[in-house]
Design an enzyme around this catalytic site. Sequence first.
Site, PDB file in Angstrom:
ATOM      1  N   GLU A 180      -8.030   3.324   0.784  1.00  0.00           N
ATOM      2  CA  GLU A 180      -7.120   3.758  -0.288  1.00  0.00           C
ATOM      3  C   GLU A 180      -7.668   4.998  -0.994  1.00  0.00           C
ATOM      4  O   GLU A 180      -7.911   5.001  -2.212  1.00  0.00           O
ATOM      5  CB  GLU A 180      -6.892   2.608  -1.278  1.00  0.00           C
ATOM      6  CG  GLU A 180      -6.137   1.447  -0.646  1.00  0.00           C
ATOM      7  CD  GLU A 180      -5.732   0.345  -1.616  1.00  0.00           C
ATOM      8  OE1 GLU A 180      -6.346   0.244  -2.685  1.00  0.00           O
ATOM      9  OE2 GLU A 180      -4.810  -0.418  -1.307  1.00  0.00           O
ATOM     10  N   GLU A 373      -3.063  -3.723   5.175  1.00  0.00           N
ATOM     11  CA  GLU A 373      -3.059  -4.642   4.035  1.00  0.00           C
ATOM     12  C   GLU A 373      -1.634  -4.920   3.605  1.00  0.00           C
ATOM     13  O   GLU A 373      -0.835  -3.990   3.430  1.00  0.00           O
ATOM     14  CB  GLU A 373      -3.811  -4.062   2.830  1.00  0.00           C
ATOM     15  CG  GLU A 373      -5.296  -4.039   2.995  1.00  0.00           C
ATOM     16  CD  GLU A 373      -6.023  -3.608   1.722  1.00  0.00           C
ATOM     17  OE1 GLU A 373      -5.536  -3.906   0.611  1.00  0.00           O
ATOM     18  OE2 GLU A 373      -7.087  -2.980   1.849  1.00  0.00           O
TER      19      GLU A 373
END
Length: 475
Positions: A180, A373
């Site tokens: 991320e 995810e």
Amino acid sequence: MNINIDKFPENFLWGGAVAANQCEGAWNVGGKGISTSDVTTAGALGVPREFTDGILEGKYYPSHEAIDFYHRYKEDIALFAEMGFKCFRTSIAWTRIFPQGDELEPNEEGLKYYDDLFDECLKNGIEPIVTISHYEMPYGLVEKYGSWRDRRLVDFYVNYCNVIFNRYKNKVKHWMTFNEINVITLHPFMSAGIKIKENEKKEQVVYQAAHHQFIASAKAVKLGHEINPDFKIGCMLLYPLAYAETCNPDDVLAANNFMNRHYFFSDVQAKGRYPQYMKQYFKKNNIEIKMEDKDEEILKEGTVDFIGFSYYMTFVVSGENNGKKLTGGNMMKGIKNPYLKASDWGWQVDPVGFRISLNNLYNRYEIPLFCVENGFGAVDTIEEDGSINDDYRIDYLKQHISEMKKAITIDGVEMIGYTPWGCIDLISAGTGEMKKRYGFIYVDKDNEGNGTLERRRKKSFYWYKKVIESNGEIL
Ligand code: BG6
């Protein structure tokens, strides 16, 4: 190309995802150094986690034991194999390999640990998928260099990559450089070990640090391909699909701008250059990115092979945010969407938003996507008979897989695989809690660190096994 596909591709990688700092524990075992997550205390919903200066007496640091995956990985991988996992995404704890971060030689005991872990996966028919840095890095680099503000971090990171690429080149094929990466602007310490000092202009610091990460990532991609041309190396983006609150053009513009702040990261990593809209943003906001002569070339030569990303929920953005009712979300808050239900942590559940996101990302980059995810954080209850009936989790995943299938079979999106987050319960990154659970496997541990760490199959465990067995046909 997915023309004429009416099913998930045969080689679709079903699996699950974790990160070292949220599951391994053993924070000071095997020569491991202190990482940024090791100095991060537990918080709760509405109670922020603290980043202490070193490890302080009397504070609770959930990463120190986590779920003790470090010692129990064989038992856990056996459970993943029982569900039929084709792949398992985890990260390497940088501090197991380079305890301080700037050593010249790696720590053999740390390297051996991941050899054993990856061998165990492969023995069970599970392909390891590796994030190189997932919300942790050597605390030594923070103390000595101020972390990614300093360009020297590029060399330390690339040296780390060189060591792990060479060591695991026959065991790992899919890699991601930074988890991320776009979260650096929201949570600079958790994401990149950066503490903003008083009187410092935050955006100047974080965008310069991000530039160093882009260079490090691009160099790693190039190096990885030289070491093993079969490597597939991706970026990893928190994909925060944002809707305009109304069709008022001011709201639409605000939502576009919001998305650009995040697309910036995948644009640089996938297209190999800074987008014009961001150069303009820097100019207008007096942000100056120091670049070296060869940087443009480095970025161009180090574009990623796939887009790894997380998707949990969607956001709502307005041109005028004042006074709006906000709800929780992944790493940031947003306006409440009246059409969506939310989890107990306020994350707005949006399966159709998942299909939209897959389309947006694929149409923008036209390289394969890997959803690494996705999932539903919830409190689980153990019934008297010992069962855990997590129908809410099954429901969430079912709807998201169903939308993913439409994106693949109807819209033609090319996908490598799907790894739901926290396939075994672990420490929450946002709050440091244990009670926010995502797993198919329950772990007996509470927010204060009490519990036997015993593992237990939830109802979703048996459900997901069938999903994998049927290659996504039976949901
Ligand atoms: C992602 C992170 O943002 O979301 C994970 O990559 C994190 O590390 C996951 O755990 C879920 O967030 P949380 O706050 O519920 O743990």
